[in-house]
Structures are given as C-alpha cells and as structure tokens.
Design a protein around this motif. Structure first.
Motif, PDB file in Angstrom:
ATOM      1  N   SER A   2       0.836  -1.198   0.000  1.00  0.00           N
ATOM      2  CA  SER A   2       0.000   0.000   0.000  1.00  0.00           C
ATOM      3  C   SER A   2       0.873   1.251   0.000  1.00  0.00           C
ATOM      4  O   SER A   2       2.021   1.230   0.459  1.00  0.00           O
ATOM      5  N   LEU A   3       0.320   2.330  -0.496  1.00  0.00           N
ATOM      6  CA  LEU A   3       1.031   3.602  -0.497  1.00  0.00           C
ATOM      7  C   LEU A   3       1.336   4.038   0.931  1.00  0.00           C
ATOM      8  O   LEU A   3       2.409   4.599   1.200  1.00  0.00           O
ATOM      9  N   LEU A   4       0.436   3.754   1.867  1.00  0.00           N
ATOM     10  CA  LEU A   4       0.660   4.065   3.273  1.00  0.00           C
ATOM     11  C   LEU A   4       1.900   3.340   3.789  1.00  0.00           C
ATOM     12  O   LEU A   4       2.767   3.943   4.427  1.00  0.00           O
ATOM     13  N   ASP A   5       2.017   2.034   3.507  1.00  0.00           N
ATOM     14  CA  ASP A   5       3.180   1.284   3.967  1.00  0.00           C
ATOM     15  C   ASP A   5       4.469   1.747   3.306  1.00  0.00           C
ATOM     16  O   ASP A   5       5.496   1.865   3.969  1.00  0.00           O
ATOM     17  N   ILE A   6       4.422   2.014   2.034  1.00  0.00           N
ATOM     18  CA  ILE A   6       5.624   2.485   1.329  1.00  0.00           C
ATOM     19  C   ILE A   6       6.100   3.803   1.916  1.00  0.00           C
ATOM     20  O   ILE A   6       7.281   3.966   2.239  1.00  0.00           O
ATOM     21  N   SER A   7       5.184   4.743   2.084  1.00  0.00           N
ATOM     22  CA  SER A   7       5.579   6.063   2.592  1.00  0.00           C
ATOM     23  C   SER A   7       6.004   5.992   4.058  1.00  0.00           C
ATOM     24  O   SER A   7       6.988   6.618   4.457  1.00  0.00           O
ATOM     25  N   ALA A   8       5.308   5.197   4.873  1.00  0.00           N
ATOM     26  CA  ALA A   8       5.679   5.057   6.285  1.00  0.00           C
ATOM     27  C   ALA A   8       7.057   4.420   6.415  1.00  0.00           C
ATOM     28  O   ALA A   8       7.866   4.829   7.251  1.00  0.00           O
ATOM     29  N   VAL A  30       9.680   7.065   5.528  1.00  0.00           N
ATOM     30  CA  VAL A  30       9.815   8.036   6.625  1.00  0.00           C
ATOM     31  C   VAL A  30      10.608   7.410   7.767  1.00  0.00           C
ATOM     32  O   VAL A  30      11.537   8.026   8.309  1.00  0.00           O
ATOM     33  N   ALA A  31      10.281   6.170   8.137  1.00  0.00           N
ATOM     34  CA  ALA A  31      10.958   5.491   9.245  1.00  0.00           C
ATOM     35  C   ALA A  31      12.436   5.262   8.944  1.00  0.00           C
ATOM     36  O   ALA A  31      13.264   5.265   9.852  1.00  0.00           O
ATOM     37  N   GLU A  32      12.789   5.074   7.673  1.00  0.00           N
ATOM     38  CA  GLU A  32      14.190   4.885   7.292  1.00  0.00           C
ATOM     39  C   GLU A  32      14.997   6.174   7.441  1.00  0.00           C
ATOM     40  O   GLU A  32      16.186   6.134   7.705  1.00  0.00           O
ATOM     41  N   LYS A  33      14.342   7.309   7.286  1.00  0.00           N
ATOM     42  CA  LYS A  33      15.055   8.592   7.253  1.00  0.00           C
ATOM     43  C   LYS A  33      15.059   9.350   8.576  1.00  0.00           C
ATOM     44  O   LYS A  33      16.031  10.017   8.886  1.00  0.00           O
ATOM     45  N   TRP A  34      13.953   9.289   9.320  1.00  0.00           N
ATOM     46  CA  TRP A  34      13.819  10.132  10.513  1.00  0.00           C
ATOM     47  C   TRP A  34      13.348   9.330  11.711  1.00  0.00           C
ATOM     48  O   TRP A  34      12.507   8.446  11.586  1.00  0.00           O
ATOM     49  N   PRO A  35      13.837   9.662  12.912  1.00  0.00           N
ATOM     50  CA  PRO A  35      13.289   9.048  14.129  1.00  0.00           C
ATOM     51  C   PRO A  35      11.848   9.519  14.335  1.00  0.00           C
ATOM     52  O   PRO A  35      11.494  10.645  13.973  1.00  0.00           O
ATOM     53  N   PHE A  36      11.027   8.661  14.926  1.00  0.00           N
ATOM     54  CA  PHE A  36       9.613   9.004  15.107  1.00  0.00           C
ATOM     55  C   PHE A  36       9.442  10.268  15.932  1.00  0.00           C
ATOM     56  O   PHE A  36       8.538  11.063  15.678  1.00  0.00           O
ATOM     57  N   ARG A  92       0.809   4.639  13.402  1.00  0.00           N
ATOM     58  CA  ARG A  92       1.019   3.213  13.672  1.00  0.00           C
ATOM     59  C   ARG A  92       1.957   2.573  12.659  1.00  0.00           C
ATOM     60  O   ARG A  92       2.816   1.780  13.020  1.00  0.00           O
ATOM     61  N   ARG A  93       1.796   2.909  11.386  1.00  0.00           N
ATOM     62  CA  ARG A  93       2.647   2.313  10.350  1.00  0.00           C
ATOM     63  C   ARG A  93       4.084   2.832  10.433  1.00  0.00           C
ATOM     64  O   ARG A  93       5.025   2.086  10.224  1.00  0.00           O
ATOM     65  N   ILE A  94       4.266   4.112  10.761  1.00  0.00           N
ATOM     66  CA  ILE A  94       5.626   4.648  10.917  1.00  0.00           C
ATOM     67  C   ILE A  94       6.312   3.954  12.094  1.00  0.00           C
ATOM     68  O   ILE A  94       7.474   3.550  11.994  1.00  0.00           O
ATOM     69  N   VAL A  95       5.592   3.807  13.200  1.00  0.00           N
ATOM     70  CA  VAL A  95       6.156   3.120  14.365  1.00  0.00           C
ATOM     71  C   VAL A  95       6.491   1.675  14.004  1.00  0.00           C
ATOM     72  O   VAL A  95       7.561   1.161  14.346  1.00  0.00           O
ATOM     73  N   TYR A  96       5.599   1.003  13.294  1.00  0.00           N
ATOM     74  CA  TYR A  96       5.843  -0.385  12.884  1.00  0.00           C
ATOM     75  C   TYR A  96       7.133  -0.496  12.086  1.00  0.00           C
ATOM     76  O   TYR A  96       7.973  -1.353  12.351  1.00  0.00           O
ATOM     77  N   TRP A  97       7.318   0.361  11.109  1.00  0.00           N
ATOM     78  CA  TRP A  97       8.500   0.298  10.249  1.00  0.00           C
ATOM     79  C   TRP A  97       9.752   0.853  10.939  1.00  0.00           C
ATOM     80  O   TRP A  97      10.858   0.684  10.440  1.00  0.00           O
TER      81      TRP A  97
END
Length: 86
Positions: A19-25, A28-34, A50-55
């Motif tokens: 999903s676009l949500l998972d790809i973007s999350a 984001v998670a790869e580049k910046w701390p939550f 939730r998805r950013i935290v998951y990734w």
C-alpha cells in the motif's frame, strides 16, 4: 496465473502490491526518528503513526539483538567503582 506457471509464485498464491501508506511510512521510518516526525508535524493521523512506528523497529533477529543490547558504561574506567579518578 502466468507468474505461477513460470514458477515465480507458489500455485494458488497471489501477491498484492504494497500500500502507499506502507511504502511512505517505511521511507519516513528509514530517514527520521519518530520523535522528530512528531515534533515536525502538528497532526498525524493515527493509522499513519502506527505504520511509521511499525516500520521504525528492526526486522531481522540480528538487528533486534544489536539494538536491544545496550552499553552499561563498564568500558569507561571512570564509570566503574574504583576506576580512574578525575
């Protein structure tokens, strides 16, 4: 069906695109701390959070072990009892 016939997928199994949500999350998670994401943006929808935290968490067992072990400061002579005095 063609992919299964070529042996790319197990028979009866299909893959759905990420999903676009998972790809973007994930990006984001790869580049910046939550914490930085929370500070930067005023309103983040709950599903996105939730998805950013998951990734943000490591995927492999090796990475989990690496991040879960922490430095107790035992290598620092000043941190151990009877260590170097200042």
């Amino acid at each position: 069906a063609a992919a299964a016939a070529l042996g790319l997928l197990p028979l009866g199994k299909t893959q759905s695109p990420e999903s676009l949500l998972d790809i973007s999350a994930r990006k984001v998670a790869e580049k910046w701390p939550f914490q930085r994401v929370e500070e930067r943006f005023e309103r983040i929808p709950e599903p996105v959070q939730r998805r950013i935290v998951y990734w943000s968490f490591p995927r492999s067992e090796r990475e989990i072990c690496m991040y879960s072990s922490f430095n107790t400061g035992a290598e620092d002579p000043a941190a151990t009892p009877g260590g170097a005095a200042t």
